[in-house]
Design a protein around this motif. Structure first.
Motif, mmCIF file in Angstrom:
data_model
loop_
_atom_site.group_PDB
_atom_site.id
_atom_site.type_symbol
_atom_site.label_atom_id
_atom_site.label_comp_id
_atom_site.label_asym_id
_atom_site.label_seq_id
_atom_site.Cartn_x
_atom_site.Cartn_y
_atom_site.Cartn_z
ATOM 1 N N PRO A 112 0.810 -1.224 0.000
ATOM 2 C CA PRO A 112 0.000 0.000 0.000
ATOM 3 C C PRO A 112 0.842 1.272 0.000
ATOM 4 C CG PRO A 112 -0.878 -1.596 1.557
ATOM 5 C CD PRO A 112 0.428 -2.152 1.072
ATOM 6 N N ILE A 113 0.444 2.226 -0.792
ATOM 7 C CA ILE A 113 1.051 3.556 -0.945
ATOM 8 C C ILE A 113 2.449 3.481 -1.564
ATOM 9 C CG2 ILE A 113 1.808 5.672 0.215
ATOM 10 C CD1 ILE A 113 -0.333 5.213 2.335
ATOM 11 N N LEU A 114 3.361 2.696 -0.971
ATOM 12 C CA LEU A 114 4.760 2.673 -1.416
ATOM 13 C C LEU A 114 4.915 2.128 -2.832
ATOM 14 C CD1 LEU A 114 6.562 1.436 1.832
ATOM 15 C CD2 LEU A 114 6.343 3.781 0.971
ATOM 16 N N SER A 115 4.190 1.047 -3.159
ATOM 17 C CA SER A 115 4.331 0.458 -4.486
ATOM 18 C C SER A 115 3.933 1.441 -5.574
ATOM 19 C CB SER A 115 3.474 -0.816 -4.590
ATOM 20 O OG SER A 115 4.019 -1.836 -3.785
ATOM 21 N N TYR A 116 2.884 2.203 -5.330
ATOM 22 C CA TYR A 116 2.430 3.193 -6.317
ATOM 23 C C TYR A 116 3.530 4.224 -6.578
ATOM 24 C CZ TYR A 116 -0.625 6.584 -8.639
ATOM 25 O OH TYR A 116 -1.188 7.448 -9.547
ATOM 26 N N VAL A 117 4.198 4.640 -5.508
ATOM 27 C CA VAL A 117 5.257 5.651 -5.635
ATOM 28 C C VAL A 117 6.477 5.080 -6.341
ATOM 29 C CG1 VAL A 117 6.832 7.158 -4.372
ATOM 30 C CG2 VAL A 117 4.471 6.891 -3.590
ATOM 31 N N PHE A 118 6.946 3.910 -5.885
ATOM 32 C CA PHE A 118 8.175 3.327 -6.437
ATOM 33 C C PHE A 118 7.995 2.847 -7.880
ATOM 34 C CE2 PHE A 118 9.318 2.356 -1.817
ATOM 35 C CZ PHE A 118 10.122 3.484 -1.730
ATOM 36 N N LEU A 119 6.776 2.421 -8.222
ATOM 37 C CA LEU A 119 6.505 1.989 -9.594
ATOM 38 C C LEU A 119 6.167 3.161 -10.512
ATOM 39 C CD1 LEU A 119 4.358 -1.224 -8.924
ATOM 40 C CD2 LEU A 119 6.729 -1.129 -9.712
ATOM 41 N N LYS A 120 6.148 4.355 -9.936
ATOM 42 C CA LYS A 120 5.841 5.586 -10.678
ATOM 43 C C LYS A 120 4.480 5.504 -11.369
ATOM 44 C CE LYS A 120 10.724 6.636 -11.420
ATOM 45 N NZ LYS A 120 11.808 6.898 -12.386
ATOM 46 N N ALA A 121 3.537 4.911 -10.637
ATOM 47 C CA ALA A 121 2.137 4.816 -11.080
ATOM 48 C C ALA A 121 1.981 4.041 -12.385
ATOM 49 C CB ALA A 121 1.526 6.200 -11.213
ATOM 50 N N LYS A 122 2.879 3.076 -12.623
ATOM 51 C CA LYS A 122 2.790 2.266 -13.843
ATOM 52 C C LYS A 122 2.966 0.792 -13.505
ATOM 53 C CE LYS A 122 4.653 5.836 -16.925
ATOM 54 N NZ LYS A 122 5.747 6.182 -17.874
ATOM 55 N N CYS A 123 2.313 -0.059 -14.278
ATOM 56 C CA CYS A 123 2.510 -1.504 -14.128
ATOM 57 C C CYS A 123 3.959 -1.825 -14.486
ATOM 58 C CB CYS A 123 1.552 -2.264 -15.050
ATOM 59 S SG CYS A 123 1.843 -4.056 -15.093
ATOM 60 N N SER A 124 4.625 -2.631 -13.661
ATOM 61 C CA SER A 124 6.040 -2.947 -13.888
ATOM 62 C C SER A 124 6.238 -3.872 -15.078
ATOM 63 C CB SER A 124 6.638 -3.596 -12.633
ATOM 64 O OG SER A 124 5.953 -4.794 -12.322
ATOM 65 N N TYR A 125 5.161 -4.453 -15.610
ATOM 66 C CA TYR A 125 5.282 -5.411 -16.706
ATOM 67 C C TYR A 125 4.899 -4.802 -18.058
ATOM 68 C CZ TYR A 125 5.265 -8.340 -12.568
ATOM 69 O OH TYR A 125 5.551 -8.867 -11.337
ATOM 70 N N CYS A 126 3.758 -4.093 -18.094
ATOM 71 C CA CYS A 126 3.314 -3.550 -19.379
ATOM 72 C C CYS A 126 3.446 -2.034 -19.464
ATOM 73 C CB CYS A 126 1.870 -3.958 -19.666
ATOM 74 S SG CYS A 126 0.652 -3.288 -18.506
ATOM 75 N N GLY A 127 3.691 -1.392 -18.333
ATOM 76 C CA GLY A 127 3.888 0.054 -18.335
ATOM 77 C C GLY A 127 2.622 0.886 -18.384
ATOM 78 N N VAL A 128 1.463 0.214 -18.348
ATOM 79 C CA VAL A 128 0.196 0.961 -18.372
ATOM 80 C C VAL A 128 0.006 1.693 -17.040
ATOM 81 C CG1 VAL A 128 -2.328 0.712 -18.436
ATOM 82 C CG2 VAL A 128 -0.897 -0.526 -20.059
ATOM 83 N N LYS A 129 -0.543 2.883 -17.113
ATOM 84 C CA LYS A 129 -0.715 3.716 -15.923
ATOM 85 C C LYS A 129 -1.689 3.084 -14.936
ATOM 86 C CE LYS A 129 -1.600 8.491 -14.532
ATOM 87 N NZ LYS A 129 -1.974 9.869 -14.988
ATOM 88 N N ILE A 130 -1.312 3.114 -13.657
ATOM 89 C CA ILE A 130 -2.169 2.619 -12.581
ATOM 90 C C ILE A 130 -3.071 3.759 -12.122
ATOM 91 C CG2 ILE A 130 -2.225 1.629 -10.256
ATOM 92 C CD1 ILE A 130 0.620 0.579 -10.779
ATOM 93 N N SER A 131 -4.348 3.461 -11.906
ATOM 94 C CA SER A 131 -5.302 4.482 -11.491
ATOM 95 C C SER A 131 -4.857 5.150 -10.187
ATOM 96 C CB SER A 131 -6.690 3.868 -11.311
ATOM 97 O OG SER A 131 -7.576 4.807 -10.737
ATOM 98 N N PHE A 132 -4.957 6.474 -10.147
ATOM 99 C CA PHE A 132 -4.606 7.240 -8.952
ATOM 100 C C PHE A 132 -5.520 6.901 -7.779
ATOM 101 C CE2 PHE A 132 -4.916 11.288 -6.472
ATOM 102 C CZ PHE A 132 -3.617 11.281 -5.976
ATOM 103 N N GLN A 133 -6.666 6.316 -8.082
ATOM 104 C CA GLN A 133 -7.617 5.958 -7.022
ATOM 105 C C GLN A 133 -6.985 5.040 -5.990
ATOM 106 O OE1 GLN A 133 -11.667 4.384 -8.009
ATOM 107 N NE2 GLN A 133 -11.023 2.645 -6.734
#
Length: 257
Positions: free
Chosen positions: A51-72
């Motif tokens: 929670p919280i940390l993964s979103y920051v460290f992954l820069k809001a992107k999936c580590s596999y396909c690079g698609v943006k993760i929802s800010f929600q």
């Protein structure tokens, strides 16, 4: 304990994201399936799901396909974490703290579902109202009285504003779509009743005023830019409730007048 309450809230927030996603769709919460990226379908490992940390460290992107993760996801986890911390600082570890946390988590889910669907599940609204009776400092009779006063006032207000929209505004703007629009949704009633139970009469009224104030700019933006005449009100009611609950602005303003 402060740090633990923050971490606990963030972890709960991760689960709340699941509820926000699945409850409106009627999907089961008992599935043992591991989390997957909704874009590429790749399994999300635990170290990508912190929670919280993964979103920051992954820069809001999936580590596999690079698609943006929802800010929600980040927002819900952060709100849940900070709310849990603030409640602990205000109340301390007690039964009231537990019930207020449960209520807060339900309100978060309701707010984000309402934002997305402009509707909220009735059973969650009833749960929120039920939990409020375990968190109030008023006696049971006064709590019920305030709940009925607030919900009754909202019904009357809804009738008056709806009459204006459907009969006067519709004619002035010559907009036929307004003839079926209602000013407030039925889902707002249990939330406002909950506010009356916990905050009492004067603070509850002030919290509703704050909610209306917070909703002004988003409502104007929605009407002008998105051409959407419906504004979900539950998130702003919840925001007004917590601003008054934590800061007691009504008492502060009374001191100057």
């Amino acid at each position: 304990m402060e740090l633990f309450s923050f971490i606990f809230g963030a972890c709960i927030g991760s689960f709340l994201n699941v509820l926000i996603l699945k409850l409106p769709l009627g999907e089961s919460l008992l599935s043992n399936k591991r989390s997957k990226c909704p874009s590429c379908g790749h399994l999300i490992y635990w170290y990508h799901n912190i929670p919280i940390l993964s979103y920051v460290f992954l820069k809001a992107k999936c580590s596999y396909c690079g698609v943006k993760i929802s800010f929600q996801y980040f927002l819900v986890e952060s709100i849940s974490a900070f709310l849990t911390l603030l409640l602990f600082l205000k109340i301390g570890l007690s039964s009231e703290f537990i019930f207020m946390c449960l209520l807060s988590y339900v309100l978060i889910v309701l707010s984000f579902i309402d934002l997305k669907y402009k509707a909220a599940p009735d059973y969650l609204l009833l749960i929120a109202l039920f939990l409020s009776f375990f968190t109030t400092n008023s006696n049971l009779l006064d709590a019920f009285k305030n709940a009925f006063l607030f919900s009754g006032a909202l019904v009357l207000l809804n009738f008056v504003i709806t009459f204006y929209i459907q009969n006067i505004k519709a004619k002035i703007l010559k907009d036929e779509s307004l003839k079926t629009q209602e000013a407030l949704g039925e889902g707002d009633i249990p939330i406002i009743a909950m506010m009356g139970v916990i905050l009492g009469l004067s603070s509850g009224i002030f919290a509703i005023f704050l909610a209306a104030f917070f909703a002004i700019i988003p409502s104007i933006y929605s009407n002008i830019v998105k051409k959407d005449i419906q504004t979900p009100f539950i998130p702003y009611l919840v925001l007004g409730f917590y601003v008054e609950y934590f800061f007691n602005l009504e008492t502060f303003i009374k001191a100057f007048y």
